[in-house]
Design an enzyme around this catalytic site. Sequence first.
Site, PDB file in Angstrom:
ATOM      1  N   GLN A   9       1.013   0.171  87.976  1.00  0.00           N
ATOM      2  CA  GLN A   9       0.954  -0.887  87.222  1.00  0.00           C
ATOM      3  C   GLN A   9       2.547  -1.459  86.832  1.00  0.00           C
ATOM      4  OE1 GLN A   9      -2.355  -0.358  84.764  1.00  0.00           O
ATOM      5  NE2 GLN A   9      -2.197  -2.201  83.446  1.00  0.00           N
ATOM      6  N   SER A  88       1.352   7.045  89.190  1.00  0.00           N
ATOM      7  CA  SER A  88       0.406   6.773  88.335  1.00  0.00           C
ATOM      8  C   SER A  88      -0.881   6.148  89.124  1.00  0.00           C
ATOM      9  CB  SER A  88       0.520   5.764  87.153  1.00  0.00           C
ATOM     10  OG  SER A  88      -0.560   5.603  86.166  1.00  0.00           O
ATOM     11  N   LEU A  89      -1.331   4.797  89.086  1.00  0.00           N
ATOM     12  CA  LEU A  89      -2.279   4.130  89.957  1.00  0.00           C
ATOM     13  C   LEU A  89      -1.585   4.271  91.265  1.00  0.00           C
ATOM     14  CD1 LEU A  89      -4.181   1.762  90.700  1.00  0.00           C
ATOM     15  CD2 LEU A  89      -2.438   0.288  90.324  1.00  0.00           C
ATOM     16  N   ARG A 113     -11.329   3.123  87.421  1.00  0.00           N
ATOM     17  CA  ARG A 113     -10.259   3.695  86.613  1.00  0.00           C
ATOM     18  C   ARG A 113      -9.798   2.607  85.515  1.00  0.00           C
ATOM     19  NH1 ARG A 113      -4.359   3.824  86.783  1.00  0.00           N
ATOM     20  NH2 ARG A 113      -3.535   6.041  86.772  1.00  0.00           N
ATOM     21  N   HIS A 195      -1.684   7.769  79.971  1.00  0.00           N
ATOM     22  CA  HIS A 195      -1.223   9.321  79.913  1.00  0.00           C
ATOM     23  C   HIS A 195      -0.870   9.855  78.727  1.00  0.00           C
ATOM     24  CE1 HIS A 195      -0.808   8.503  84.363  1.00  0.00           C
ATOM     25  NE2 HIS A 195      -0.425   7.418  84.056  1.00  0.00           N
ATOM     26  N   GLN A 244      -4.977  13.502  85.858  1.00  0.00           N
ATOM     27  CA  GLN A 244      -3.969  12.563  85.760  1.00  0.00           C
ATOM     28  C   GLN A 244      -4.003  11.491  84.385  1.00  0.00           C
ATOM     29  OE1 GLN A 244      -3.365   8.884  87.218  1.00  0.00           O
ATOM     30  NE2 GLN A 244      -2.010   9.456  88.883  1.00  0.00           N
TER      31      GLN A 244
END
Length: 297
Positions: A9, A88-89, A113, A195, A244
Amino acid sequence: MNAYIFPGQGAQFTGMGLDLYEKSHEAQALFEQANDILGFHITDIMFEGEADALKQTKVTQPAIFLHSVILAKTLGDSFKPDMVAGHSLGELSALVANNTLTFEDGLKLVSKRALAMQKACELQPSTMAAVLGLDDDVVEKICAVTPGIVVAANYNCPGQLVISGEVDAINNACEALKEEGARRALVLPVGGAFHSPLMEPAREELAAAIEETVFSEPTCPIYQNVSTTAITSADEIKANLMAQLTAPVKWTQSVKNMIADGATHFTEVGPGKVLQGLVRKINRDAQTASAVFEAES
């Protein structure tokens, strides 16, 4: 060895993916399939929408995933990863690229998500901040002694760490980090503490969706944010992906392990060049490039 890396992102921009849509029949079909799966015309927002519309988490995450995955699919025979990783993503994009997930299942998980994270953000005021110029252990110690919830969230490269948590805790930690000598400790324009433990409601929701999804054995190892090492077991990949959302993105450690395992060339697949910059800061000798689509003849 060739490593392919996938952004997260923040890499979005208006017009992303339009060249793929216009020049590749395969890309066009996948974008239209995505519109059907999502239940709205994400292509309209990606190609010509306002920047604010593209910034909505429910749009941003699928948009970046689609740009990355569809670009990878249009590379044809030139796309031969020896290893993959995503920030991440981007980990979900990487899992489609190494055939652990199908395009359709990957997109459905990304959409779930994004919606789950948006809901978690609305439950409690929270944010993130970028910290520059301090060693990781110094940042970790200050987070540990700051009242409230504040944790190290993104280990991006040496001297660049993002912290995540409650608004007051982030503000207090930033002041302490500046006093400790941070070159910058800047609150980011994000709507939530990604996170961090504050993403627990989203983690639970996404874990349920992951549990119902088929994960195949990958065609090459993935270096996941949670484990940082080469993973080839579908069950391990699943468990790491479930963890995650509340665990830190260990990008520095992942890239170092990829290089130790033989990666010499890193190709970023998707919008922007952020990950290439991070890789070069982690290891100046690493070669980096952007994946480039070549129009069908």
